[in-house]
Design a protein around this motif. Sequence first.
Motif, short mmCIF file in Angstrom:
data_model
loop_
_atom_site.label_atom_id
_atom_site.label_comp_id
_atom_site.label_asym_id
_atom_site.label_seq_id
_atom_site.Cartn_x
_atom_site.Cartn_y
_atom_site.Cartn_z
N LEU A 26 21.17 -39.56 40.47
CA LEU A 26 21.72 -39.50 41.81
C LEU A 26 20.29 -38.85 42.47
CD1 LEU A 26 25.22 -38.63 41.67
CD2 LEU A 26 24.24 -40.83 42.37
N ASP A 27 19.99 -39.67 43.70
CA ASP A 27 19.08 -38.70 44.73
C ASP A 27 19.70 -37.97 45.56
OD1 ASP A 27 17.16 -37.97 46.28
OD2 ASP A 27 16.23 -39.88 46.67
N ARG A 28 20.05 -36.56 45.21
CA ARG A 28 20.73 -35.72 45.79
C ARG A 28 20.50 -35.48 47.50
NH1 ARG A 28 19.73 -29.87 44.32
NH2 ARG A 28 18.28 -29.90 46.02
N ASP A 29 19.28 -35.77 48.03
CA ASP A 29 19.12 -35.61 49.50
C ASP A 29 19.44 -36.96 49.90
OD1 ASP A 29 18.05 -33.07 48.84
OD2 ASP A 29 15.89 -33.55 48.68
N SER A 30 19.21 -37.89 49.38
CA SER A 30 19.41 -39.35 50.17
C SER A 30 20.89 -39.29 49.88
CB SER A 30 18.70 -40.47 49.69
OG SER A 30 19.16 -40.78 48.20
N VAL A 31 21.66 -38.96 49.14
CA VAL A 31 23.06 -39.10 49.02
C VAL A 31 23.68 -38.24 49.93
CG1 VAL A 31 25.18 -38.42 47.66
CG2 VAL A 31 23.65 -39.70 46.40
N ILE A 32 23.28 -36.92 50.16
CA ILE A 32 23.82 -36.02 51.39
C ILE A 32 23.45 -36.86 52.76
CG2 ILE A 32 23.62 -33.92 52.29
CD1 ILE A 32 23.43 -32.74 49.55
N GLN A 33 22.17 -37.12 52.76
CA GLN A 33 21.87 -37.77 54.06
C GLN A 33 22.75 -39.03 54.52
OE1 GLN A 33 19.72 -35.87 55.69
NE2 GLN A 33 20.34 -37.10 57.31
N ASN A 34 22.87 -39.89 53.50
CA ASN A 34 23.70 -41.18 53.78
C ASN A 34 25.31 -40.75 54.04
OD1 ASN A 34 21.67 -42.86 53.35
ND2 ASN A 34 22.29 -43.23 51.38
N ALA A 35 25.74 -39.57 53.26
CA ALA A 35 27.09 -39.03 53.62
C ALA A 35 27.28 -38.41 55.03
CB ALA A 35 27.36 -37.97 52.35
N LYS A 36 26.05 -37.85 55.45
CA LYS A 36 26.23 -37.28 56.58
C LYS A 36 26.21 -38.06 57.77
CE LYS A 36 22.82 -34.00 56.41
NZ LYS A 36 21.90 -32.84 56.64
N THR A 37 25.52 -39.33 57.57
CA THR A 37 25.67 -40.35 58.64
C THR A 37 26.72 -40.96 58.63
OG1 THR A 37 23.23 -40.64 57.90
CG2 THR A 37 24.13 -42.52 59.20
N GLU A 38 27.33 -41.07 57.65
CA GLU A 38 28.74 -41.96 57.52
C GLU A 38 29.75 -40.94 58.05
OE1 GLU A 38 31.40 -45.03 56.09
OE2 GLU A 38 29.14 -44.67 56.48
N ILE A 39 29.70 -39.64 57.61
CA ILE A 39 30.87 -38.75 58.31
C ILE A 39 30.64 -38.68 59.88
CG2 ILE A 39 31.39 -36.31 58.56
CD1 ILE A 39 30.50 -35.90 55.73
N ARG A 40 29.35 -38.65 60.46
CA ARG A 40 29.13 -38.65 61.81
C ARG A 40 29.85 -40.20 62.39
NH1 ARG A 40 23.99 -36.67 60.82
NH2 ARG A 40 24.15 -34.49 61.14
N ARG A 41 29.49 -41.04 61.72
CA ARG A 41 29.90 -42.33 62.28
C ARG A 41 31.53 -42.26 62.43
NH1 ARG A 41 32.30 -46.61 60.71
NH2 ARG A 41 32.36 -46.00 58.34
N VAL A 42 32.22 -41.69 61.42
CA VAL A 42 33.70 -41.85 61.38
C VAL A 42 33.99 -40.91 62.67
CG1 VAL A 42 35.70 -41.12 60.14
CG2 VAL A 42 33.97 -42.61 58.88
N LEU A 43 33.40 -39.70 62.66
CA LEU A 43 33.67 -38.69 63.89
C LEU A 43 33.53 -39.33 65.28
CD1 LEU A 43 32.45 -35.52 62.30
CD2 LEU A 43 34.90 -36.26 62.27
N LYS A 44 32.36 -39.99 65.31
CA LYS A 44 32.10 -40.61 66.61
C LYS A 44 33.17 -41.70 66.89
CE LYS A 44 27.89 -42.47 68.55
NZ LYS A 44 26.47 -43.21 68.25
N SER A 45 33.36 -42.70 65.98
CA SER A 45 34.31 -43.74 66.52
C SER A 45 35.52 -43.21 66.64
CB SER A 45 34.24 -44.63 65.28
OG SER A 45 35.01 -44.20 64.35
N ALA A 46 36.08 -41.88 66.02
CA ALA A 46 37.06 -41.20 66.45
C ALA A 46 37.28 -40.57 67.93
CB ALA A 46 37.37 -39.87 65.45
#
Length: 435
Positions: free
Chosen positions: A411-431
Motif C-alpha cells: 500500500l502506498d501510504r501517502d497516496s492512500v491517506i491523500q485519497n482518503a482525505k479527498t474522499e472525507i472532504r468530499r463527503v463533508l462538503k456535500s453534507a
Amino acid sequence: MIKDAQHQGSDLTLAKESLTQMLHDKRVPASVRGALQSEYAKLGEMLARLENQHLHIVVFGRVSVGKSSLLNALIGENLFSVSVLHGETTQTRQAEWQTREADGVFLIDTPGINEAYGDAREQLALDAAQVADLVLFVVDGDITEIEMLALKALLVTARPMVLIINKADQYTQAQQAILKQSIIDKVSGMIDPKNILFAAASPPDQTLIRLDEHGNEVQSQRSRPADINALQTRLWEIIETEGKTLSALNASLFAGNLSAQLGQKIIQARESLGQETIRLYCISKGIAVALNPLPVADLLAAAAIDVGMVIHLSRIYGLPMTKAEAGDLIKSIAGQMLALYGTFWAIHLASSALKISTAGISTVVTGVAQGGVAWYSTLVVGEAAEAYLAKGKSWGTAGPKLVVKKILADLDRDSVIQNAKTEIRRVLKSADQSG
Ligand SMILES: Nc1nc2c(ncn2[C@@H]2O[C@H](COP(=O)(O)OP(=O)(O)O)[C@@H](O)[C@H]2O)c(=O)[nH]1
Ligand SMILES: [Mg+2]
C-alpha cells in the motif's frame, strides 16, 4: 457446519452495533449522516443479507430417485435418511417434510411424488414451490408421465428450477447423451437445457477383481465419491444471479467436493465482498474520526469500528469470530504495525491529542488529516484480517509480521491517506451543501 443461530446472531449484532452507533452519534452532524446515507445503506444491506437472507432449496421427485442422497451430497453430511427399499414407508412418509439448516441455507426434503396422486400431488408441488427459492427436480432416467405432470404443476410458480438426472453412474456416456436429448425434447420451452444436469449423488462401491500370484480371483471394494460438480457450479451461478451469494457462501453447501472452477468463483466472490466491506468501513471510520472532537473517544470509536469490520469479514469468509476474537486479532495486527511504523503512529496519537486544543475550522482540518490516518489504519487492519481469514484463520508459515509487512509495502501510504482525505472532504462538503 450446522451452527447455533442464537450465537451467530449476537456476533453479527456487534458488527451492526458499531455502525448504528455511528449513524446515531449525535456528535456527527445530521447533514453528514445524510451524506453518508448511501454508504451506510450499502453496509446495512450487506449485514442484513448476512443475517436474514435465507436460501431455501427444495428437492422434488419420485421415490428412490436419490433426493435425500443428493441433499446429503450437497451438504457433505448424512443428515437425511436414505432408503434402499422402494417406497418402504409409504404411509407415514406421506406428510413428512424434513428440513435441515446450515448457516441460513435450508435444505428441504419432500415425500416422493408416487405416493401422492392427482390433487395431492399438485398440492405437494405448490407447497414445495411456495417455500423454495430454488427447486431441484430429481429423476433417475427418462422423464415419466407422472413426472411431467408434477413438473408442470411446479413450473406454474415460476421458481428457478434445475432438473437433475441422478444415478449417472448407471449409464454409459452414449446412453447419457440419448437420455439427455430425450429429456431436453420433452421439457422444451419449460426448462432451459443449461439447467438439465447429470449427477451421481451416491454411486455404489466398485468391485475390483484382480488375480493374485496363484491365479485366484481376489475381490475388493472401492468406494466412490459423489459426483455433483456440475450441479454445484450451476447452483452457484443461479444463487449469484438471485443475489443470494452471501448466505450461500456461508453455508456448507459448497464446502466439500468442489470443482476447481467453482472454488475459484467462491474465492473471487469472497474477495470482492471483502474489499467492498473494507472500503465502506474505511469511509465510515475516516468520517467518524474526522468529526469526533475527543481524542480518547476517537480511539474508542475507531477500535469499535474495526472490531465491527473484522466480525463482518469473518462472516463473509464463513469463519465467524466473536467480539473478543476480533479484538485479539486487531491487537496482534496493530502490534505488528506499531513495531514496523512506530514513529508514524506516535505522530498519529500526537495529532489526536492536538485536536483537543483547537477549535472551529482548524479542528476540521486536523480532523480530516486524522481521519485520513484512521482510514489507512482500518485499511491495513482489514487487509491483514482478510489475509488471515483467507488462510482459514491462520497466518500461514510467514507469520503475522511478514503478512503485515507485505501489506504495508504494497500500500502506498501517502497516496492512500491523500485519497482518503479527498474522499472525507468530499463527503463533508456535500453534507455542508445539503444541510
Ligand atoms: N447407483 C446410484 N444409486 C444411487 C445414487 N444416489 C442414490 N442412490 C441410491 O438410490 C436409493 C434411494 O436413494 P434416496 O436418497 O433414499 O432416494 P429418495 O427416495 O429420492 O430420497 C438408495 O439406495 C441410494 O443409495 C447414485 O448416484 N447412483
Ligand atoms: Mg428420501
